[in-house]
Scaffold this active site. Structure first.
Site, PDB file in Angstrom:
ATOM      1  N   ARG A 252    -102.546   5.610  -6.338  1.00 32.53           N
ATOM      2  CA  ARG A 252    -101.891   4.669  -5.429  1.00 32.53           C
ATOM      3  C   ARG A 252    -102.181   4.976  -3.963  1.00 32.53           C
ATOM      4  O   ARG A 252    -101.952   4.152  -3.094  1.00 32.53           O
ATOM      5  CB  ARG A 252    -100.382   4.642  -5.685  1.00 32.53           C
ATOM      6  CG  ARG A 252    -100.044   4.200  -7.101  1.00 32.53           C
ATOM      7  CD  ARG A 252     -98.570   4.161  -7.383  1.00 32.53           C
ATOM      8  NE  ARG A 252     -97.918   2.969  -6.891  1.00 32.53           N
ATOM      9  CZ  ARG A 252     -97.227   2.861  -5.765  1.00 32.53           C
ATOM     10  NH1 ARG A 252     -97.077   3.912  -4.994  1.00 32.53           N
ATOM     11  NH2 ARG A 252     -96.684   1.730  -5.399  1.00 32.53           N
TER      12      ARG A 252
ATOM     13  N   GLU B 134     -98.475  26.713 -27.644  1.00 39.94           N
ATOM     14  CA  GLU B 134     -97.714  27.655 -26.813  1.00 39.94           C
ATOM     15  C   GLU B 134     -98.317  27.827 -25.421  1.00 39.94           C
ATOM     16  O   GLU B 134     -97.852  28.633 -24.635  1.00 39.94           O
ATOM     17  CB  GLU B 134     -97.621  29.013 -27.504  1.00 39.94           C
ATOM     18  CG  GLU B 134     -96.597  29.052 -28.623  1.00 39.94           C
ATOM     19  CD  GLU B 134     -95.224  28.547 -28.188  1.00 39.94           C
ATOM     20  OE1 GLU B 134     -94.627  29.165 -27.301  1.00 39.94           O
ATOM     21  OE2 GLU B 134     -94.756  27.539 -28.756  1.00 39.94           O
TER      22      GLU B 134
ATOM     23  N   PRO C 280     -95.556  23.758 -17.255  1.00 39.27           N
ATOM     24  CA  PRO C 280     -94.223  23.712 -16.640  1.00 39.27           C
ATOM     25  C   PRO C 280     -94.036  24.781 -15.563  1.00 39.27           C
ATOM     26  O   PRO C 280     -93.064  24.746 -14.821  1.00 39.27           O
ATOM     27  CB  PRO C 280     -93.270  23.975 -17.817  1.00 39.27           C
ATOM     28  CG  PRO C 280     -94.086  23.921 -19.049  1.00 39.27           C
ATOM     29  CD  PRO C 280     -95.504  24.132 -18.681  1.00 39.27           C
TER      30      PRO C 280
ATOM     31  N   ASP D  79     -93.463   1.947   0.208  1.00 45.42           N
ATOM     32  CA  ASP D  79     -93.030   2.721  -0.949  1.00 45.42           C
ATOM     33  C   ASP D  79     -91.893   3.675  -0.642  1.00 45.42           C
ATOM     34  O   ASP D  79     -91.807   4.203   0.463  1.00 45.42           O
ATOM     35  CB  ASP D  79     -94.186   3.630  -1.417  1.00 45.42           C
ATOM     36  CG  ASP D  79     -94.927   3.011  -2.563  1.00 45.42           C
ATOM     37  OD1 ASP D  79     -94.467   1.991  -3.073  1.00 45.42           O
ATOM     38  OD2 ASP D  79     -95.973   3.572  -2.936  1.00 45.42           O
TER      39      ASP D  79
HETATM   40  N1  ADE Z   1     -96.764  20.649 -19.990  1.00 40.25           N
HETATM   41  C1  ADE Z   1     -95.577  20.750 -20.638  1.00 40.25           C
HETATM   42  N2  ADE Z   1     -94.558  20.480 -19.816  1.00 40.25           N
HETATM   43  C2  ADE Z   1     -95.097  20.197 -18.591  1.00 40.25           C
HETATM   44  C3  ADE Z   1     -94.542  19.847 -17.339  1.00 40.25           C
HETATM   45  N3  ADE Z   1     -93.237  19.744 -17.130  1.00 40.25           N
HETATM   46  N4  ADE Z   1     -95.400  19.623 -16.305  1.00 40.25           N
HETATM   47  C4  ADE Z   1     -96.735  19.753 -16.497  1.00 40.25           C
HETATM   48  N5  ADE Z   1     -97.299  20.091 -17.656  1.00 40.25           N
HETATM   49  C5  ADE Z   1     -96.498  20.309 -18.711  1.00 40.25           C
END
Ligand code: ADE
Length: 221
Positions: free
Chosen positions: A151, A114, A86, A165
């Site tokens: 794609r 984690e 994330p 697209d």
């Molecule tokens: N792993 C957990 N959440 C994620 C996200 N939002 N983007 C990429 N990998 C992730």
């Protein structure tokens, strides 16, 4: 184009690539997707791949050794290795396009628990996020990224679908209609039945602009 997806849950990836457009691209040999089980590369007993964090705290941390060995089993001089987290660079069509221009071999590493031992950053080229939310693992992000990049490969989808697209010219796609002409009183716009290709093109261009203004005005800035 080749993708190696490194994961602790290979069945999730295998289920997706066995279907539909991705399956066809693999059969046509324009796409190669290889799924690597990180657990197969652990030197630790009982297939262990994670351990408790130094300093304490919740959850388990993925150890470097199995992940790095899995990367090294597929990496070449021309590959690019990306962690899915994330905290990574936000994925969009533009990043997809720059990745495909940069390499023909993408290695995607899915995290769990984690997250990764911080030292993993010494062994990868970058880190990608698919959005500001936290998933339970990197499998869905890896599929999103692989599917989106695929794609862009000529032959995976029709050239026309690609050109029209959403996002390609920073505009959303024009609306599509199919049979019947009258669905419960809702009609197909006359211009699409006119056979006048110039008029249809003008209609679609103006619809793209109208829809983008209405749904995603931020794209026009
Ligand atoms: N792993 C957990 N959440 C994620 C996200 N939002 N983007 C990429 N990998 C992730």
């Amino acid at each position: 184009m080749r993708f190696d997806i490194l994961t602790l849950f290979p069945d999730i990836i295998n289920a997706y690539i066995k279907e539909s457009i991705i399956k066809r691209a693999i059969e046509k040999n324009i796409l190669d997707v290889n799924v690597v089980n990180i657990r197969d590369f652990t030197p630790y007993k009982n297939g262990q791949v994670d351990d408790t964090p130094y300093g304490g705290g919740a959850g388990m941390v993925l150890m470097c050794e199995p992940v790095v060995r899995a990367i090294e089993s597929v990496r070449t001089d021309s590959s690019k290795v990306y962690l899915l987290t994330p905290q990574g660079k936000k994925f969009n069509n533009q990043l997809a396009s720059s990745i495909i221009n940069d390499t023909k071999h993408v290695i995607l590493v899915c995290g769990h628990y984690e997250g990764f031992d911080e030292r993993i950053y010494n062994f990868v080229d970058g880190e990608i996020s698919i959005g500001d939310y936290v998933l339970t693992g990197g499998e869905l992000p890896s599929l999103v990224i692989m599917d989106t990049i695929s794609r862009f490969i000529p032959g995976v989808i029709l050239e026309d679908s690609f050109t029209n697209d959403s996002f390609n010219d920073n505009l959303l796609d024009y609306p599509n209609y199919t049979k019947p002409r009258d669905f419960r009183g809702y009609l197909v716009p006359d211009v699409l039945l006119s056979g006048d290709h110039k008029k249809i093109k003008e209609y679609r261009t103006s619809e793209k602009l109208r829809i983008t203004k209405e749904k995603r005005p931020d794209l026009l800035k």
